[in-house]
Motif scaffolding. Sequence first.
Motif, PDB file in Angstrom:
ATOM      1  N   TYR A 257     -27.494  -4.733 -18.571  1.00 38.76           N
ATOM      2  CA  TYR A 257     -26.349  -5.141 -17.773  1.00 38.76           C
ATOM      3  C   TYR A 257     -25.080  -4.471 -18.310  1.00 38.76           C
ATOM      4  O   TYR A 257     -25.098  -3.814 -19.354  1.00 38.76           O
ATOM      5  CB  TYR A 257     -26.192  -6.659 -17.780  1.00 38.76           C
ATOM      6  N   ALA A 258     -23.975  -4.657 -17.605  1.00 32.69           N
ATOM      7  CA  ALA A 258     -22.715  -4.027 -18.019  1.00 32.69           C
ATOM      8  C   ALA A 258     -22.353  -4.389 -19.454  1.00 32.69           C
ATOM      9  O   ALA A 258     -21.926  -3.533 -20.242  1.00 32.69           O
ATOM     10  CB  ALA A 258     -21.595  -4.442 -17.064  1.00 32.69           C
ATOM     11  N   GLU A 259     -22.528  -5.665 -19.816  1.00 30.28           N
ATOM     12  CA  GLU A 259     -22.182  -6.078 -21.180  1.00 30.28           C
ATOM     13  C   GLU A 259     -23.062  -5.392 -22.217  1.00 30.28           C
ATOM     14  O   GLU A 259     -22.630  -5.107 -23.342  1.00 30.28           O
ATOM     15  CB  GLU A 259     -22.273  -7.600 -21.335  1.00 30.28           C
ATOM     16  N   ASP A 260     -24.332  -5.097 -21.829  1.00 29.06           N
ATOM     17  CA  ASP A 260     -25.220  -4.385 -22.738  1.00 29.06           C
ATOM     18  C   ASP A 260     -24.770  -2.937 -22.906  1.00 29.06           C
ATOM     19  O   ASP A 260     -24.775  -2.398 -24.023  1.00 29.06           O
ATOM     20  CB  ASP A 260     -26.659  -4.427 -22.217  1.00 29.06           C
ATOM     21  N   VAL A 261     -24.389  -2.306 -21.792  1.00 27.44           N
ATOM     22  CA  VAL A 261     -23.916  -0.922 -21.868  1.00 27.44           C
ATOM     23  C   VAL A 261     -22.682  -0.836 -22.756  1.00 27.44           C
ATOM     24  O   VAL A 261     -22.543   0.090 -23.566  1.00 27.44           O
ATOM     25  CB  VAL A 261     -23.616  -0.373 -20.453  1.00 27.44           C
ATOM     26  N   LEU A 262     -21.779  -1.805 -22.639  1.00 24.94           N
ATOM     27  CA  LEU A 262     -20.573  -1.808 -23.476  1.00 24.94           C
ATOM     28  C   LEU A 262     -20.920  -1.971 -24.954  1.00 24.94           C
ATOM     29  O   LEU A 262     -20.279  -1.371 -25.825  1.00 24.94           O
ATOM     30  CB  LEU A 262     -19.628  -2.920 -23.019  1.00 24.94           C
ATOM     31  N   LYS A 263     -21.942  -2.764 -25.251  1.00 29.95           N
ATOM     32  CA  LYS A 263     -22.395  -2.903 -26.635  1.00 29.95           C
ATOM     33  C   LYS A 263     -22.979  -1.588 -27.138  1.00 29.95           C
ATOM     34  O   LYS A 263     -22.791  -1.208 -28.293  1.00 29.95           O
ATOM     35  CB  LYS A 263     -23.437  -4.019 -26.744  1.00 29.95           C
ATOM     36  N   HIS A 264     -23.703  -0.892 -26.247  1.00 33.19           N
ATOM     37  CA  HIS A 264     -24.274   0.395 -26.640  1.00 33.19           C
ATOM     38  C   HIS A 264     -23.164   1.395 -26.958  1.00 33.19           C
ATOM     39  O   HIS A 264     -23.298   2.217 -27.876  1.00 33.19           O
ATOM     40  CB  HIS A 264     -25.164   0.929 -25.511  1.00 33.19           C
TER      41      HIS A 264
END
Length: 389
Positions: A257-264
């Motif tokens: 999800y978007a929050e996962d991409v931001l963590k990446h």
Amino acid sequence: MKTIKFMMLAVVTVIVGAMFTACSSDDDNDNDLKVSNYEKYQQAVNNTVNAQKKSDKVILLVAFGSTWEQAYDTFDKVVEDYKANFSGWDVYLSFSSAICINNARAGENVAPKDYYDPEHWLTAIGLAGYKQVVVQSLQVIPGEEYRRVRDSYVKDFMNNRNSDFTDAYMKSIDKQVAVGTPLMAEEADARILAQTLNSEADVKAAVQQGIVAFMGHGNPEGYDYYGGNIRYIQLENYLRNISTNYYVGTVDMADTYAEDVLKHIEGGEFKYEIGDMVIPVSYSANENKKAQLFVLMSIAGDHAHNDMADDEDDESWFSMFNETGIATAAYETGFKEACWKKYNSGEEYIPGLAERSAVRKLWMNHTREAIAKLGTDDALSTPTTAPEE
């Protein structure tokens, strides 16, 4: 006293009986309406096929669907391109989503427009006597929607589920029907798509200036239909072999999800859990403070304009990226192949994958692979000719 009770029971029995009769009548009316609508829609498709049939060979394109005018124009472009590249083949387009079909018919966002599901189209195609049939999926991954097209619509057609066709016709199309696979059917397709996207002028320019994040759809609940969800991970891997500014996420696949991409983007050790698979991944911190979002779907519809680009939605990718301090754009002005007829050069735009001619060619390659199967054991067989086990 017993007489009164008996009379009361009789009255109740009459009332209940009347209620059941009324309900039964309503159900009958509903069924009549459903049958009537089904037959009406089937006749409409039959009329279209009969009017447009020029060949004995047909390609049926199957998209999930949309209710956006831009998407309609994109689908028109796809059909036009297929007709130009597959001389001697008739080309039709169907929607697999009943919701999209019904909302398009109701004119949800634009003027009402009729689309029909693959079942109606395949029935009309069979009744018209086509001798060779290719059903081409316009899905991106071999996920739930592709499974439904291949294992429900096409299988029912090959089994003559509704007894619409004669045995003679069913025998005639034995091994003369094939299914064209989605854009990323195999891992090799993910590698080719990565190279193709990186060669697109707008994508290449964006990745040279900062972060590029693609938003795909994905399958929910961790299911990995035919290796569908893993294609996003493979695509990201091939893209990041080109530039570590590339990221791939989805709206419906856990851990992407978007929050996962931001963590990446922040960097660290992570893992993807897909079905029974656990795939570890590692990202270095990306210090870029500029990003461009792209939709990784065949068309730019609800997900692209709402989930990805909506500046009034705090949970959109656009809002979440900008909230972290990354100056992020969801629209662009430099795309040169816009399909939307109302688009004016220089206006903000979100291009779907099917608007990119280089990507359409990849789908067409899958169609050519399907055509090559016709007349061979790799094509589909009908029960009337399949050997007994």
